[in-house]
Design a protein around this motif. Structure first.
Motif, PDB file in Angstrom:
ATOM      1  N   LYS A 177     -22.415 -14.223  49.377  1.00 35.31           N
ATOM      2  CA  LYS A 177     -22.056 -15.446  48.746  1.00 35.31           C
ATOM      3  C   LYS A 177     -21.823 -15.166  47.273  1.00 35.31           C
ATOM      4  O   LYS A 177     -20.968 -15.498  46.516  1.00 35.31           O
ATOM      5  N   ILE A 178     -22.866 -14.287  46.687  1.00 33.26           N
ATOM      6  CA  ILE A 178     -22.665 -13.714  45.490  1.00 33.26           C
ATOM      7  C   ILE A 178     -21.515 -13.157  44.976  1.00 33.26           C
ATOM      8  O   ILE A 178     -20.637 -13.167  43.955  1.00 33.26           O
ATOM      9  N   LYS A 179     -21.003 -12.185  46.053  1.00 31.85           N
ATOM     10  CA  LYS A 179     -19.709 -11.531  46.131  1.00 31.85           C
ATOM     11  C   LYS A 179     -18.449 -12.508  46.039  1.00 31.85           C
ATOM     12  O   LYS A 179     -17.478 -12.278  45.322  1.00 31.85           O
ATOM     13  N   ARG A 180     -18.625 -13.613  46.832  1.00 31.30           N
ATOM     14  CA  ARG A 180     -17.576 -14.690  46.741  1.00 31.30           C
ATOM     15  C   ARG A 180     -17.473 -15.386  45.370  1.00 31.30           C
ATOM     16  O   ARG A 180     -16.539 -15.545  44.935  1.00 31.30           O
ATOM     17  N   MET A 205     -17.557  -5.202  30.903  1.00 31.55           N
ATOM     18  CA  MET A 205     -17.994  -5.747  32.014  1.00 31.55           C
ATOM     19  C   MET A 205     -19.237  -5.099  32.394  1.00 31.55           C
ATOM     20  O   MET A 205     -19.290  -3.890  32.540  1.00 31.55           O
ATOM     21  N   LYS A 206     -20.172  -6.033  32.830  1.00 28.60           N
ATOM     22  CA  LYS A 206     -21.411  -5.633  33.204  1.00 28.60           C
ATOM     23  C   LYS A 206     -21.426  -5.721  34.691  1.00 28.60           C
ATOM     24  O   LYS A 206     -20.844  -6.309  35.360  1.00 28.60           O
ATOM     25  N   SER A 207     -22.254  -4.768  35.201  1.00 24.93           N
ATOM     26  CA  SER A 207     -22.370  -4.726  36.565  1.00 24.93           C
ATOM     27  C   SER A 207     -23.619  -5.190  36.949  1.00 24.93           C
ATOM     28  O   SER A 207     -24.688  -4.686  36.227  1.00 24.93           O
ATOM     29  N   ILE A 208     -23.793  -5.817  38.205  1.00 25.60           N
ATOM     30  CA  ILE A 208     -25.036  -6.233  38.814  1.00 25.60           C
ATOM     31  C   ILE A 208     -25.370  -5.631  40.142  1.00 25.60           C
ATOM     32  O   ILE A 208     -24.541  -5.627  40.951  1.00 25.60           O
ATOM     33  N   PHE A 209     -26.614  -4.861  40.180  1.00 23.60           N
ATOM     34  CA  PHE A 209     -26.896  -4.246  41.355  1.00 23.60           C
ATOM     35  C   PHE A 209     -27.863  -5.505  42.125  1.00 23.60           C
ATOM     36  O   PHE A 209     -28.821  -6.061  41.446  1.00 23.60           O
ATOM     37  N   ALA A 217     -25.572   0.410  37.163  1.00 25.58           N
ATOM     38  CA  ALA A 217     -25.610  -1.078  36.961  1.00 25.58           C
ATOM     39  C   ALA A 217     -26.299  -1.208  35.552  1.00 25.58           C
ATOM     40  O   ALA A 217     -27.042  -0.680  35.224  1.00 25.58           O
ATOM     41  N   ASN A 218     -25.837  -2.320  35.067  1.00 22.94           N
ATOM     42  CA  ASN A 218     -26.520  -3.011  33.713  1.00 22.94           C
ATOM     43  C   ASN A 218     -27.615  -3.890  34.183  1.00 22.94           C
ATOM     44  O   ASN A 218     -28.875  -3.806  33.538  1.00 22.94           O
ATOM     45  N   THR A 228     -19.434  -7.631  37.718  1.00 24.01           N
ATOM     46  CA  THR A 228     -19.084  -6.996  38.961  1.00 24.01           C
ATOM     47  C   THR A 228     -20.224  -6.872  39.753  1.00 24.01           C
ATOM     48  O   THR A 228     -21.290  -6.452  39.167  1.00 24.01           O
ATOM     49  N   ILE A 229     -20.192  -7.121  40.832  1.00 24.78           N
ATOM     50  CA  ILE A 229     -21.250  -6.910  41.886  1.00 24.78           C
ATOM     51  C   ILE A 229     -21.357  -5.305  42.512  1.00 24.78           C
ATOM     52  O   ILE A 229     -20.346  -5.057  42.942  1.00 24.78           O
ATOM     53  N   VAL A 230     -22.498  -4.890  42.382  1.00 22.27           N
ATOM     54  CA  VAL A 230     -22.676  -3.622  43.125  1.00 22.27           C
ATOM     55  C   VAL A 230     -23.909  -3.736  44.115  1.00 22.27           C
ATOM     56  O   VAL A 230     -24.825  -4.370  43.813  1.00 22.27           O
ATOM     57  N   ALA A 231     -23.712  -3.259  45.096  1.00 25.22           N
ATOM     58  CA  ALA A 231     -24.784  -3.304  46.254  1.00 25.22           C
ATOM     59  C   ALA A 231     -24.435  -2.403  47.186  1.00 25.22           C
ATOM     60  O   ALA A 231     -23.312  -1.857  47.478  1.00 25.22           O
ATOM     61  N   GLU A 232     -25.291  -2.081  48.101  1.00 30.55           N
ATOM     62  CA  GLU A 232     -25.167  -1.337  49.327  1.00 30.55           C
ATOM     63  C   GLU A 232     -24.248  -1.833  50.311  1.00 30.55           C
ATOM     64  O   GLU A 232     -24.097  -3.002  50.166  1.00 30.55           O
TER      65      GLU A 232
END
Length: 123
Positions: A18-21, A1-5, A59-60, A32-36
């Motif tokens: 929207k990206i999380k949706r 699984m790659k994570s995206i900050f 994050a990758n 998987t999405i990573v953000a504040e």
């Protein structure tokens, strides 16, 4: 699984959502999405940096949302500098119906259209 900050100007949070949706609907398989999760700007610069750096580190990929106000936002530049120092893959994604320029630090990175398949085909 790659994570995206996802790096973004806080006023553009609806595009992060929207990206999380996309993620929750299965449009970003293997990502998987990573953000504040909250606006920490009132806590001071040091606190914000201490909060964001571990998120970027784990994050990758760092995906920078580009909108009308991104070009003059110091936090975007700092996040990209951190991502560069950690050797992260970086790309920009244009927020629909915006024409603001990218911060200079992002000029060498590709600009993706605002679609889930742009992420999955790039990374």
């Amino acid at each position: 699984m790659k994570s995206i900050f996802v790096s973004y100007v806080y006023e553009d949070i609806k595009y992060l959502n929207k990206i999380k949706r996309w993620e929750s609907k299965g449009l970003l398989p293997g990502y998987t999405i990573v953000a504040e999760k909250e606006d920490n700007r009132t806590s001071g610069k040091k606190a914000v940096k201490e909060y964001l750096k571990p998120l970027i580190n784990k994050a990758n990929i760092v995906l920078v949302l580009i909108g009308d106000n991104t070009h003059n936002h110091n936090w975007i530049t700092w996040e990209v500098e951190v991502a560069n120092s950690l050797h992260k893959d970086i790309a920009c994604m244009r927020i629909p119906n915006t024409t603001g320029s990218k911060p200079q630090i992002l000029n060498k990175y590709p600009e993706l259209q605002f679609h889930a398949n742009q992420i999955t085909s790039k990374f």
